[in-house]
Design an enzyme around this catalytic site. Structure first.
Site, mmCIF file in Angstrom:
data_model
loop_
_atom_site.group_PDB
_atom_site.id
_atom_site.type_symbol
_atom_site.label_atom_id
_atom_site.label_comp_id
_atom_site.label_asym_id
_atom_site.label_seq_id
_atom_site.Cartn_x
_atom_site.Cartn_y
_atom_site.Cartn_z
ATOM 1 N N SER A 183 0.859 -1.191 0.000
ATOM 2 C CA SER A 183 0.000 0.000 0.000
ATOM 3 C C SER A 183 0.888 1.232 0.000
ATOM 4 C CB SER A 183 -0.866 0.012 1.271
ATOM 5 O OG SER A 183 -1.474 1.284 1.434
ATOM 6 N N TYR A 227 -1.636 -0.945 10.324
ATOM 7 C CA TYR A 227 -1.708 -1.185 8.878
ATOM 8 C C TYR A 227 -0.429 -0.709 8.188
ATOM 9 C CZ TYR A 227 -3.723 -1.213 4.149
ATOM 10 O OH TYR A 227 -3.979 -1.455 2.815
HETATM 11 N N1 NAD Z 1 -8.753 -0.807 -1.654
HETATM 12 C C1 NAD Z 1 -7.746 0.029 -1.477
HETATM 13 O O1 NAD Z 1 -7.894 1.249 -1.593
HETATM 14 C C2 NAD Z 1 -6.372 -0.500 -1.147
HETATM 15 C C3 NAD Z 1 -5.303 0.408 -1.137
HETATM 16 C C4 NAD Z 1 -4.017 -0.058 -0.861
HETATM 17 C C5 NAD Z 1 -3.810 -1.400 -0.578
HETATM 18 N N2 NAD Z 1 -4.871 -2.261 -0.564
HETATM 19 C C6 NAD Z 1 -4.581 -3.660 -0.247
HETATM 20 O O2 NAD Z 1 -5.115 -4.482 -1.261
HETATM 21 C C7 NAD Z 1 -5.510 -5.745 -0.714
HETATM 22 C C8 NAD Z 1 -6.966 -6.022 -1.053
HETATM 23 O O3 NAD Z 1 -7.764 -4.985 -0.515
HETATM 24 P P1 NAD Z 1 -9.300 -4.783 -0.886
HETATM 25 O O4 NAD Z 1 -9.578 -3.341 -0.742
HETATM 26 O O5 NAD Z 1 -9.620 -5.474 -2.128
HETATM 27 O O6 NAD Z 1 -9.996 -5.537 0.353
HETATM 28 P P2 NAD Z 1 -11.437 -6.234 0.462
HETATM 29 O O7 NAD Z 1 -11.764 -6.157 1.925
HETATM 30 O O8 NAD Z 1 -12.393 -5.685 -0.548
HETATM 31 O O9 NAD Z 1 -11.125 -7.755 0.078
HETATM 32 C C9 NAD Z 1 -10.241 -8.496 0.863
HETATM 33 C C10 NAD Z 1 -10.547 -9.969 0.733
HETATM 34 O O10 NAD Z 1 -9.622 -10.654 1.605
HETATM 35 C C11 NAD Z 1 -10.329 -11.593 2.388
HETATM 36 N N3 NAD Z 1 -9.613 -11.818 3.650
HETATM 37 C C12 NAD Z 1 -9.605 -11.027 4.755
HETATM 38 N N4 NAD Z 1 -8.882 -11.600 5.728
HETATM 39 C C13 NAD Z 1 -8.414 -12.771 5.235
HETATM 40 C C14 NAD Z 1 -7.609 -13.805 5.773
HETATM 41 N N5 NAD Z 1 -7.162 -13.767 7.048
HETATM 42 N N6 NAD Z 1 -7.316 -14.871 5.001
HETATM 43 C C15 NAD Z 1 -7.790 -14.941 3.717
HETATM 44 N N7 NAD Z 1 -8.570 -13.990 3.165
HETATM 45 C C16 NAD Z 1 -8.880 -12.916 3.911
HETATM 46 C C17 NAD Z 1 -11.708 -10.981 2.571
HETATM 47 O O11 NAD Z 1 -12.690 -11.951 2.895
HETATM 48 C C18 NAD Z 1 -11.950 -10.324 1.215
HETATM 49 O O12 NAD Z 1 -12.578 -11.219 0.318
HETATM 50 C C19 NAD Z 1 -5.240 -5.642 0.792
HETATM 51 O O13 NAD Z 1 -3.980 -6.198 1.093
HETATM 52 C C20 NAD Z 1 -5.214 -4.151 1.033
HETATM 53 O O14 NAD Z 1 -4.450 -3.801 2.162
HETATM 54 C C21 NAD Z 1 -6.151 -1.844 -0.833
#
Ligand code: NAD
Length: 253
Positions: free
Chosen positions: A138, A151
């Site tokens: 991130s 985080y």
């Molecule tokens: N959305 C953003 O703006 C953003 C920005 C920077 C980084 N990220 C990173 O991208 C990745 C995905 O984020 P997102 O926004 O799509 O999240 P999201 O919450 O939409 O999806 C995350 C998925 O991971 C699953 N999950 C959660 N805990 C878990 C575990 N212990 N084991 C297996 N699966 C698990 C959830 O059930 C969900 O299906 C994350 O690592 C997040 O930190 C997201």
């Protein structure tokens, strides 16, 4: 030859876009997630694309569950070419009050999880002569808002894990890179029962130099690029995909 991608948190959000993009690109996909309903929806969608899809309920922080996932991958698919460590969670709040158990949980899912999954994948990749691992970090690994210690620390750790693993696994033909997304809109990439239509204000959009918020497809395309044949000289790197937010200088007027 068959190509196989393993995606954690692969059933919703950015992970769902990654799983479907790899399927579209000809990979068979093994997705791990803690949400079974979302996982079963994903598998249906992967099969519609004519690829083999496998879903297992796996908490990436639990070593035995991760070991079981890779045992099943080895049995069903016999190989893994790409591992995308995407599963991640966040717990915000003042560091003066944040329960230490929340801090530990974020580190367990966001940092221990990628380490556990990478170890299992690397053993298979070493045997088959190579592979590619991508950690989804991130921009918060590089800069912060207040009250995001757990985080941010987990994602900073993931960038360090990226270069450490790149050096250790290079001799086995395994490349390891990270992607640091900025603001990615995922409301329309959740399971059907939770899906909503995103709305962004003009201010949301225009604060980004590219004039829009990010989409899961932006990250999925970069994962495919990093796992493809054109990036064979690239390892240990962090690709920032944030519409230009981290290069923008802000002075208060
Ligand atoms: N959305 C953003 O703006 C953003 C920005 C920077 C980084 N990220 C990173 O991208 C990745 C995905 O984020 P997102 O926004 O799509 O999240 P999201 O919450 O939409 O999806 C995350 C998925 O991971 C699953 N999950 C959660 N805990 C878990 C575990 N212990 N084991 C297996 N699966 C698990 C959830 O059930 C969900 O299906 C994350 O690592 C997040 O930190 C997201």
């Amino acid at each position: 030859m068959r190509k196989v991608a393993a995606v954690t948190g692969g059933a919703q959000g950015i992970g769902r876009a990654i799983s479907l993009a790899f399927a579209q690109a000809g990979y068979d996909v093994a997705a791990a997630d803690i949400d079974k309903e979302a996982g079963l929806e994903l598998i249906r969608d992967i099969r519609k694309l004519g690829r083999q899809g496998m879903f297992l309920c796996v908490d990436v922080s639990a070593e035995e569950e991760v070991q079981r996932w890779f045992r099943v991958i080895a049995e069903e698919f016999g190989r893994v070419d790409a591992l995308i460590n995407n599963a991640g969670i966040s717990r915000g709040g003042s560091m003066l009050e944040l329960p230490v158990s929340d801090f530990d949980r974020v580190l367990a899912v966001n940092l221990r999880g990628p380490f556990l999954c990478s170890r299992q994948a690397a053993a298979l990749m070493k045997r088959q002569g190579g592979g590619s691992i991508v950690h989804i970090a991130s921009t918060r690994a590089l800069m912060s808002e207040a009250d995001t210690e757990a985080y941010s620390a987990s994602k900073g750790g993931l960038l360090a894990l990226t270069h450490a693993m790149a050096v250790s696994l290079g001799p086995y033909g395994i490349r390891v890179n990270a992607i640091s997304p900025g603001w990615i809109e995922t409301r329309d990439w959740q399971k059907a029962s939770r899906r909503t239509v995103p709305v962004h204000s003009e201010r949301d959009r225009l604060q980004h130099p590219v004039g829009r918020v990010g989409r899961p497809e932006d990250i999925a395309a970069a994962c495919l690029y990093l796992c493809g044949n054109n990036t064979g000289f690239m390892t240990g790197q962090n690709l920032v995909i944030d519409g230009g937010m981290t290069v923008k200088m802000i002075y208060e007027e």
